[in-house]
Design a protein around this motif. Structure first.
Motif, PDB file in Angstrom:
ATOM      1  N   ARG A   1       0.857  -1.199   0.000  1.00 24.82           N
ATOM      2  CA  ARG A   1       0.000   0.000   0.000  1.00 24.82           C
ATOM      3  C   ARG A   1       0.888   1.243   0.000  1.00 24.82           C
ATOM      4  O   ARG A   1       2.068   1.158  -0.297  1.00 24.82           O
ATOM      5  CB  ARG A   1      -0.939  -0.052   1.199  1.00 24.82           C
ATOM      6  CG  ARG A   1      -1.835  -1.294   1.095  1.00 24.82           C
ATOM      7  CD  ARG A   1      -3.194  -1.089   1.659  1.00 24.82           C
ATOM      8  NE  ARG A   1      -4.017  -2.272   1.409  1.00 24.82           N
ATOM      9  CZ  ARG A   1      -5.240  -2.432   1.861  1.00 24.82           C
ATOM     10  NH1 ARG A   1      -5.796  -1.487   2.605  1.00 24.82           N
ATOM     11  NH2 ARG A   1      -5.934  -3.511   1.581  1.00 24.82           N
TER      12      ARG A   1
ATOM     13  N   HIS B   1       2.536   3.680   2.186  1.00 22.72           N
ATOM     14  CA  HIS B   1       2.950   4.117   3.525  1.00 22.72           C
ATOM     15  C   HIS B   1       3.987   5.219   3.361  1.00 22.72           C
ATOM     16  O   HIS B   1       5.123   4.943   2.990  1.00 22.72           O
ATOM     17  CB  HIS B   1       3.571   2.949   4.291  1.00 22.72           C
ATOM     18  CG  HIS B   1       2.619   1.818   4.535  1.00 22.72           C
ATOM     19  ND1 HIS B   1       1.807   1.761   5.641  1.00 22.72           N
ATOM     20  CD2 HIS B   1       2.332   0.717   3.808  1.00 22.72           C
ATOM     21  CE1 HIS B   1       1.071   0.658   5.592  1.00 22.72           C
ATOM     22  NE2 HIS B   1       1.366   0.013   4.484  1.00 22.72           N
TER      23      HIS B   1
ATOM     24  N   VAL C   1     -10.756   6.591   8.263  1.00 21.01           N
ATOM     25  CA  VAL C   1     -10.009   5.388   7.861  1.00 21.01           C
ATOM     26  C   VAL C   1      -9.286   5.677   6.551  1.00 21.01           C
ATOM     27  O   VAL C   1      -9.893   6.084   5.572  1.00 21.01           O
ATOM     28  CB  VAL C   1     -10.929   4.137   7.759  1.00 21.01           C
ATOM     29  CG1 VAL C   1     -12.187   4.401   6.950  1.00 21.01           C
ATOM     30  CG2 VAL C   1     -10.175   2.952   7.149  1.00 21.01           C
ATOM     31  N   ASP C   2      -7.955   5.496   6.585  1.00 18.18           N
ATOM     32  CA  ASP C   2      -7.125   5.729   5.397  1.00 18.18           C
ATOM     33  C   ASP C   2      -6.589   4.364   4.940  1.00 18.18           C
ATOM     34  O   ASP C   2      -5.634   3.839   5.513  1.00 18.18           O
ATOM     35  CB  ASP C   2      -5.966   6.666   5.762  1.00 18.18           C
ATOM     36  CG  ASP C   2      -5.043   6.919   4.587  1.00 18.18           C
ATOM     37  OD1 ASP C   2      -5.229   6.286   3.523  1.00 18.18           O
ATOM     38  OD2 ASP C   2      -4.124   7.753   4.724  1.00 18.18           O
ATOM     39  N   HIS C   3      -7.213   3.824   3.903  1.00 18.87           N
ATOM     40  CA  HIS C   3      -6.870   2.467   3.462  1.00 18.87           C
ATOM     41  C   HIS C   3      -5.438   2.359   2.942  1.00 18.87           C
ATOM     42  O   HIS C   3      -4.904   1.260   2.829  1.00 18.87           O
ATOM     43  CB  HIS C   3      -7.867   1.987   2.407  1.00 18.87           C
ATOM     44  CG  HIS C   3      -9.249   1.785   2.951  1.00 18.87           C
ATOM     45  ND1 HIS C   3      -9.620   0.641   3.616  1.00 18.87           N
ATOM     46  CD2 HIS C   3     -10.322   2.603   2.980  1.00 18.87           C
ATOM     47  CE1 HIS C   3     -10.886   0.757   4.015  1.00 18.87           C
ATOM     48  NE2 HIS C   3     -11.332   1.935   3.639  1.00 18.87           N
TER      49      HIS C   3
ATOM     50  N   ARG D   1      -2.849   2.921   4.500  1.00 12.24           N
ATOM     51  CA  ARG D   1      -1.947   2.476   5.567  1.00 12.24           C
ATOM     52  C   ARG D   1      -2.322   1.134   6.169  1.00 12.24           C
ATOM     53  O   ARG D   1      -1.700   0.699   7.142  1.00 12.24           O
ATOM     54  CB  ARG D   1      -1.946   3.498   6.714  1.00 12.24           C
ATOM     55  CG  ARG D   1      -1.986   4.945   6.306  1.00 12.24           C
ATOM     56  CD  ARG D   1      -0.652   5.390   5.779  1.00 12.24           C
ATOM     57  NE  ARG D   1      -0.532   6.840   5.812  1.00 12.24           N
ATOM     58  CZ  ARG D   1       0.071   7.546   4.873  1.00 12.24           C
ATOM     59  NH1 ARG D   1       0.582   6.951   3.823  1.00 12.24           N
ATOM     60  NH2 ARG D   1       0.179   8.849   4.986  1.00 12.24           N
ATOM     61  N   CYS D   2      -3.367   0.496   5.667  1.00 14.76           N
ATOM     62  CA  CYS D   2      -3.883  -0.707   6.333  1.00 14.76           C
ATOM     63  C   CYS D   2      -3.015  -1.926   6.025  1.00 14.76           C
ATOM     64  O   CYS D   2      -2.634  -2.163   4.891  1.00 14.76           O
ATOM     65  CB  CYS D   2      -5.324  -0.960   5.901  1.00 14.76           C
ATOM     66  SG  CYS D   2      -6.046  -2.432   6.644  1.00 14.76           S
TER      67      CYS D   2
ATOM     68  N   CYS E   1      -5.555  -0.102  16.312  1.00 19.67           N
ATOM     69  CA  CYS E   1      -4.970  -0.132  14.965  1.00 19.67           C
ATOM     70  C   CYS E   1      -3.478   0.197  15.051  1.00 19.67           C
ATOM     71  O   CYS E   1      -3.096   1.234  15.578  1.00 19.67           O
ATOM     72  CB  CYS E   1      -5.691   0.868  14.069  1.00 19.67           C
ATOM     73  SG  CYS E   1      -4.965   0.990  12.423  1.00 19.67           S
TER      74      CYS E   1
ATOM     75  N   THR F   1      -3.949   3.940   9.927  1.00 24.95           N
ATOM     76  CA  THR F   1      -5.173   3.708   9.142  1.00 24.95           C
ATOM     77  C   THR F   1      -6.393   4.290   9.839  1.00 24.95           C
ATOM     78  O   THR F   1      -7.144   5.079   9.260  1.00 24.95           O
ATOM     79  CB  THR F   1      -5.402   2.190   8.928  1.00 24.95           C
ATOM     80  OG1 THR F   1      -4.186   1.589   8.537  1.00 24.95           O
ATOM     81  CG2 THR F   1      -6.468   1.959   7.875  1.00 24.95           C
TER      82      THR F   1
END
Ligand code: SF4
Ligand code: SF4
Ligand code: SF4
Ligand code: FES
Lengths: 177, 237
Positions: free
Chosen positions: B98, B100, B145-147, B149-150, B204, B208
């Motif tokens: 992703r 990062h 929620v910031d996908h 960084r998931c 978390c 994210t």
């Protein structure tokens, strides 16, 4: 013959923050000056890539044709190359454009957000590569120094080790971000 | 009934365990550090991230310490060059999967993934980055929620289900398409099950799930609540 280390520093797609952090070594720069000869850097006037460089620090991602050209040229003339800071090591902020096509990026910067002269430059400004890339993806990198920017202490540590002929492990005290 | 006590060795050190304990629990009790990411004390371990892989003598495959029970006479090794190389590769794959960008992340300096990178000696990522186009959902009044960084550790899913009892979070899609979703894959702000307790935000490990209004490096997670809640729950008659 001088036995000083021939050092070059290069600024590709970065904000110059890593170079600022280099200058932040303050009085320790005097200590380094006894051991280092700066042969090329954005903070001095050197047009050509000098020969026989011992160590080149590269700040910034490889984003444009000019960046690529410089990375290749300095690699060719350097014994050691260090990716200097997160942009060089990971792509970091400049790589945030990579989720878009390069045409979308041009359009955003030169058309959508421009007030006048809405056109994409076709000369003078170096053409963007499809992606902003970490330095190690285009040339061999000997030392990776993460940090945005790496702080002056860690730069001093890494340079001192290299000057002493040892290979430093920046991750011992460094970090990304 | 008395609990049965086992004896095993971890990194050459003889240790004892209560039957049913995992290798990870025994190692931690004895001050032996095994890196983890999806594991969080107080939540059901799921063995998803593989950071905690260890070698067990006589077993040809590597075993996740967080879900492998200690057994009598086991000889466990937690730090071999092979394990260290695998752990580093796992972290590199997470960074490449992703987007990062630590420098501009709200969780910069307070991120478990960033800490792991340092711990496993990741000085650069040797696989090509993917740069997926992922979104941010900021429809919830207090959280976002910031996908990008998931890492799909599933801690949010488990805390919301097991501790809060709301089960707002779940996974959708498989492999590289996998995402965490709220309710029926609808904006978090329109969720009818979310109680806005904030537990998911604080478990978390990355940037994210965050509280709104945080600038880069300002989001510190508070994990302390979880052992208390678990203890209180266990103490209930
Ligand atoms: S790593 Fe950070 S400080 Fe260095 S050039 Fe990139 S953005 Fe600037
Ligand atoms: S705030 Fe609480 S209820 Fe809402 S999704 Fe997170 S853990 Fe579940
Ligand atoms: S949102 Fe956070 S807690 Fe949930 S799976 Fe992703 S990284 Fe893990
Ligand atoms: S911590 Fe054991 S698999 Fe994630």
């Amino acid at each position: 013959m001088s036995n000083k280390i021939r050092l070059a520093t290069v600024w590709l797609d970065g904000c110059s923050g890593c170079h600022m952090s280099f200058l932040d070594m303050d009085e320790r720069l005097l200590e380094l000056a006894d051991k280092i000869e700066l042969v090329s850097s954005p903070i001095m006037d050197a047009k050509d890539v000098p020969p026989n460089i011992d160590l080149t620090l590269i700040e910034g991602a490889v984003s444009s044709e000019e960046d690529l050209h410089k990375a290749l040229a300095f690699r060719k003339n350097s014994k050691l190359v260090m990716a200097f800071g997160d942009c060089a090591v990971t792509g970091n902020v400049p790589s945030m454009r990579n989720m878009f096509d390069v045409d979308e990026v041009y359009n955003r910067a030169y058309v959508e957000t421009a007030d006048t002269q809405k056109q994409v430059p076709r000369s003078v400004v170096p053409a963007l590569l499809a992606r902003a890339r970490p330095v190690h993806e285009v040339i061999h990198v000997d030392v990776h120094l993460p940090g945005c920017p790496p702080n002056a202490d860690i730069i001093f540590y890494v340079l001192s080790e290299l000057i002493a002929g040892r290979m430093p492990d920046p991750m011992k005290i460094g970090k990304f971000g | 009934m008395s609990e049965s006590i086992l004896t095993l060795s971890i990194d050459g050190k003889d240790v004892s365990a209560v039957a049913g304990q995992t290798i990870l629990e025994v190692a931690r009790e004895n001050g032996i550090a095994i890196p983890t990411l999806c594991y969080l004390q107080g939540l059901t371990p799921v063995g998803a991230c593989r950071m905690c892989l260890v070698e067990v003598k006589g077993v040809p495959k590597l075993l996740p310490a967080c879900v492998t029970r200690a057994a009598e006479g086991m000889e466990v090794t937690t730090q071999t060059p092979r394990l260290q190389e695998y752990r580093r590769t796992i972290v590199e794959l997470l960074f490449a999967e992703r987007n990062h960008v630590c420098a501009v992340c709200v969780s910069n300096n307070h991120c478990e993934l960033q800490d792991l990178a340092r711990r496993v000696g990741m000085n650069h990522v040797r696989v090509p980055y993917r740069y997926p186009r992922l979104g941010v959902d900021a429809t919830h009044p207090r959280f976002a929620v910031d996908h990008n960084r998931c890492v799909l550790c599933g801690r949010c899913v488990r805390v919301c289900d097991e501790i809060e009892g709301a089960h707002t979070w779940d996974f959708m899609g498989r492999g590289i398409e996998c995402r965490v979703i709220t309710d029926m894959n609808q904006p978090w702000g329109s969720s009818e099950t979310c109680t806005s307790c904030g537990k998911c935000v604080h478990v978390c490990p990355t940037g994210t799930l965050t509280e709104k209004g945080r600038a880069a490096a300002e989001m510190k997670k508070r994990l302390q609540f979880l052992p208390y809640l678990t203890l209180m729950r266990e103490a209930r008659p």
